[in-house]
Motif scaffolding. Structure first.
Motif, PDB file in Angstrom:
ATOM      1  N   ALA A  81       0.823  -1.212   0.000  1.00  0.00           N
ATOM      2  CA  ALA A  81       0.000   0.000   0.000  1.00  0.00           C
ATOM      3  C   ALA A  81       0.857   1.262   0.000  1.00  0.00           C
ATOM      4  O   ALA A  81       0.613   2.204  -0.782  1.00  0.00           O
ATOM      5  N   ILE A  82       1.870   1.300   0.868  1.00  0.00           N
ATOM      6  CA  ILE A  82       2.664   2.521   0.971  1.00  0.00           C
ATOM      7  C   ILE A  82       3.514   2.732  -0.278  1.00  0.00           C
ATOM      8  O   ILE A  82       3.714   3.857  -0.729  1.00  0.00           O
ATOM      9  N   THR A 152      -6.630  -2.798  -1.964  1.00  0.00           N
ATOM     10  CA  THR A 152      -5.570  -2.047  -1.281  1.00  0.00           C
ATOM     11  C   THR A 152      -4.955  -1.007  -2.218  1.00  0.00           C
ATOM     12  O   THR A 152      -4.710   0.136  -1.829  1.00  0.00           O
ATOM     13  N   ALA A 153      -4.686  -1.417  -3.468  1.00  0.00           N
ATOM     14  CA  ALA A 153      -4.075  -0.506  -4.438  1.00  0.00           C
ATOM     15  C   ALA A 153      -4.996   0.672  -4.742  1.00  0.00           C
ATOM     16  O   ALA A 153      -4.555   1.832  -4.797  1.00  0.00           O
ATOM     17  N   GLY A 158      -6.101   6.102  -4.440  1.00  0.00           N
ATOM     18  CA  GLY A 158      -7.174   7.088  -4.290  1.00  0.00           C
ATOM     19  C   GLY A 158      -6.903   8.061  -3.166  1.00  0.00           C
ATOM     20  O   GLY A 158      -7.186   9.261  -3.292  1.00  0.00           O
ATOM     21  N   SER A 159      -6.337   7.568  -2.063  1.00  0.00           N
ATOM     22  CA  SER A 159      -6.007   8.449  -0.941  1.00  0.00           C
ATOM     23  C   SER A 159      -4.953   9.473  -1.338  1.00  0.00           C
ATOM     24  O   SER A 159      -5.038  10.643  -0.967  1.00  0.00           O
ATOM     25  N   MET A 160      -3.966   9.027  -2.116  1.00  0.00           N
ATOM     26  CA  MET A 160      -2.920   9.949  -2.550  1.00  0.00           C
ATOM     27  C   MET A 160      -3.482  11.022  -3.498  1.00  0.00           C
ATOM     28  O   MET A 160      -3.141  12.202  -3.391  1.00  0.00           O
ATOM     29  N   VAL A 161      -4.341  10.604  -4.417  1.00  0.00           N
ATOM     30  CA  VAL A 161      -4.962  11.567  -5.337  1.00  0.00           C
ATOM     31  C   VAL A 161      -5.830  12.558  -4.558  1.00  0.00           C
ATOM     32  O   VAL A 161      -5.810  13.769  -4.831  1.00  0.00           O
ATOM     33  N   ALA A 162      -6.563  12.060  -3.563  1.00  0.00           N
ATOM     34  CA  ALA A 162      -7.400  12.935  -2.747  1.00  0.00           C
ATOM     35  C   ALA A 162      -6.554  13.935  -1.964  1.00  0.00           C
ATOM     36  O   ALA A 162      -6.911  15.125  -1.861  1.00  0.00           O
ATOM     37  N   LEU A 163      -5.422  13.476  -1.418  1.00  0.00           N
ATOM     38  CA  LEU A 163      -4.516  14.369  -0.710  1.00  0.00           C
ATOM     39  C   LEU A 163      -3.987  15.458  -1.645  1.00  0.00           C
ATOM     40  O   LEU A 163      -3.889  16.632  -1.286  1.00  0.00           O
TER      41      LEU A 163
END
Length: 487
Positions: A81-82, A152-153, A158-163
């Motif tokens: 994930a990271i 997970t991917a 998605g979290s990175m794009v949202a950030l």
């Protein structure tokens, strides 16, 4: 094959243990620099404080999970994930950010961003393979493992794009006083010795720069684009007997004006003739005036009714006419000191941008004195911090030096260049002793763009600036310094 399935996840796990422990240790040993690097990230600037701690903690937790058999699968999922998040981060930097920053420090310091991307993709594949091998060993169905990895991917990416999207909005619209310093937005300085430090910027015509002189107000300096020498001319006015206190030159080539609001008087001329005729006298007093176009001025004065600061429009042809805008400057305390500021004209768009000295706001007027918009500077001072005292005769004085937020400005082509007076988050105090900081805003959309340092020239600091399509000019000591604009 069974031996490979058994030992490959262990080898991969200890590779990530070494990677994460080294990475987190290097960040902790130089934590302040790590925070500064995150603050200058084109994607995560707004969350630099939180992410700087979260990444270190997460790397150490993942390293711990990978060390034990019972938690190794969780550790490999977390590693996957990271590394997906890091890969998406680099992809966004290379393809969607406003600029590509310098390479980060630590274990990957010598790699380019493209090499970072390849390295991270290899790490993603290693973690993915390790998860599959453990899943096979524990008799999990292939479809279940694939679905968990896909989820997970997607969650990680998605979290990175949202950030990224959230950080961009915060940085440009709701900045939390975190500056974004671009690599070399100005560069290749050239110096021209003016011999004295009494010159100021009077105007421009392309990259021909006109200079006024505070000590000798009828002396005009001119520097051509070749930037090899200062040419001096002596201007003449039709009435030199007036009690001038601060006669100031402005040039909108081929037109020029000389104005003093204490007399008050405005003289106008047209090059190549160096003679200026009296165009307005004793009609209205003003503290500052800017020529928007020939025969057309916007000035700051004082209301005869309220004694508060107001804005006015002066037209000198065919007849002298005045118009006033009494609501443009917003009163917070007294309507005088709290509305104090500097205003400059954009020679391309012919707007006037008024920037308050003591609060985080700039306001825009068009050439007809109409309010057209406003924006916030990135600091957090929304109300002027002034201590005032009213004397017996009704005069208002400051009891203590005010907190000054904005210092000096220049504008060109929709961009406002603001010399800031306050240090932002994650910024080096040492650098603030060595340079001035200029913040750049796109004032038609009220968005913050970027910041840059203007280094002191020995003991001399930038005292004024001017911007053209190709160059950024400053006055520092006796020097006129020209930088090439890289953005």
């Amino acid at each position: 094959m069974k031996t490979l399935r058994k030992f490959f996840p262990i080898i991969v796990s200890f590779f990530f243990v070494l990677l994460f422990i080294y990475a987190s240790a290097s960040k902790m040993l130089d934590f302040e620099n790590f925070q500064v690097q995150l603050a200058q990230s084109p994607l995560l600037s707004a969350y630099a404080g939180f992410i700087s701690y979260a990444v270190i903690i997460l790397e150490l937790v993942i390293a711990g999970l990978l060390c034990f058999h019972l938690t190794r699968l969780w550790g490999l999922f977390a590693s996957f994930a990271i590394m997906v998040a890091f890969t998406v981060y680099i992809y966004l930097i290379l393809n969607y950010s406003d600029f590509v920053p310098c390479s980060c420090g630590g274990i990957l310091e010598k790699m380019s961003w493209q090499q970072h991307l390849v390295f991270n993709m290899v790490c993603v594949l290693l973690a993915l393979t390790g998860v599959f091998f453990i899943g096979k060993e524990r008799a999990y169905r292939w479809s279940r493992t694939a679905a968990e990895l896909a989820f997970t991917a997607i969650l990680s990416a998605g979290s990175m794009v949202a950030l990224f999207l959230s950080s961009e909005y915060i940085m440009k619209k709701e900045n939390n006083f975190t500056r974004r310093f671009l690599p070399h937005p100005i560069d290749f300085p050239q110096k021209l010795n003016l011999e004295v430090n009494s010159f100021y910027f009077a105007g421009q015509h392309g990259d021909t720069i006109f200079l006024g002189n505070k000590v000798a107000p009828l002396i005009m300096g001119k520097v051509y684009p070749s930037f090899d020498k200062l040419i001096l001319d002596t201007l003449k006015i039709s009435d030199a007997s007036l009690p001038f206190q601060e006669l100031k030159l402005q040039v909108q080539y081929p037109y020029f004006s000389l104005a003093d609001g204490h007399v008050p008087a405005v003289f106008e001329g047209e090059f190549p003739d160096v003679n200026a005729q009296l165009a307005m006298h004793q009609k209205a007093y003003f503290s500052t005036i800017v020529m928007i176009k020939p025969k057309h001025y916007i000035f700051r004065g004082q209301s005869t009714k309220t004694r508060e600061t107001i804005m006015g429009l002066l037209e000198t042809e065919p007849d002298v006419k005045f118009r006033f805008n009494t609501t443009f400057l917003e009163k917070q305390i007294d309507g005088i000191f709290d509305t104090d500021g500097n205003f400059v004209t954009d020679p391309v768009k012919q707007n006037v941008i008024y920037t308050y000295f003591y609060r985080n706001e700039y306001r825009v007027l068009d050439d007809q004195l109409r309010f057209t918009g406003q924006g916030k500077t990135i600091d957090t001072i929304t109300k002027a911090q002034l201590k005032l005292n009213t004397l017996k005769d009704g005069r208002i004085k400051m009891n203590a030096p005010p907190l000054k937020v904005n210092q000096d400005q220049a504008a060109y082509g929709g961009l406002l260049f603001n010399e800031a007076n306050l240090r932002g988050r994650h910024e080096s105090a040492k650098m603030w002793q060595q340079a001035k900081v200029v913040d750049v805003y796109h004032y038609p959309t009220a968005t913050y763009r970027y910041s840059f340092y203007v280094h002191h020239d020995g003991p001399n600091k930038m005292r004024s600036m001017l911007v053209t399509a190709k160059h950024f000019y400053i006055l520092s000591g006796n020097q006129l310094i020209r930088y090439q604009r890289m953005r």
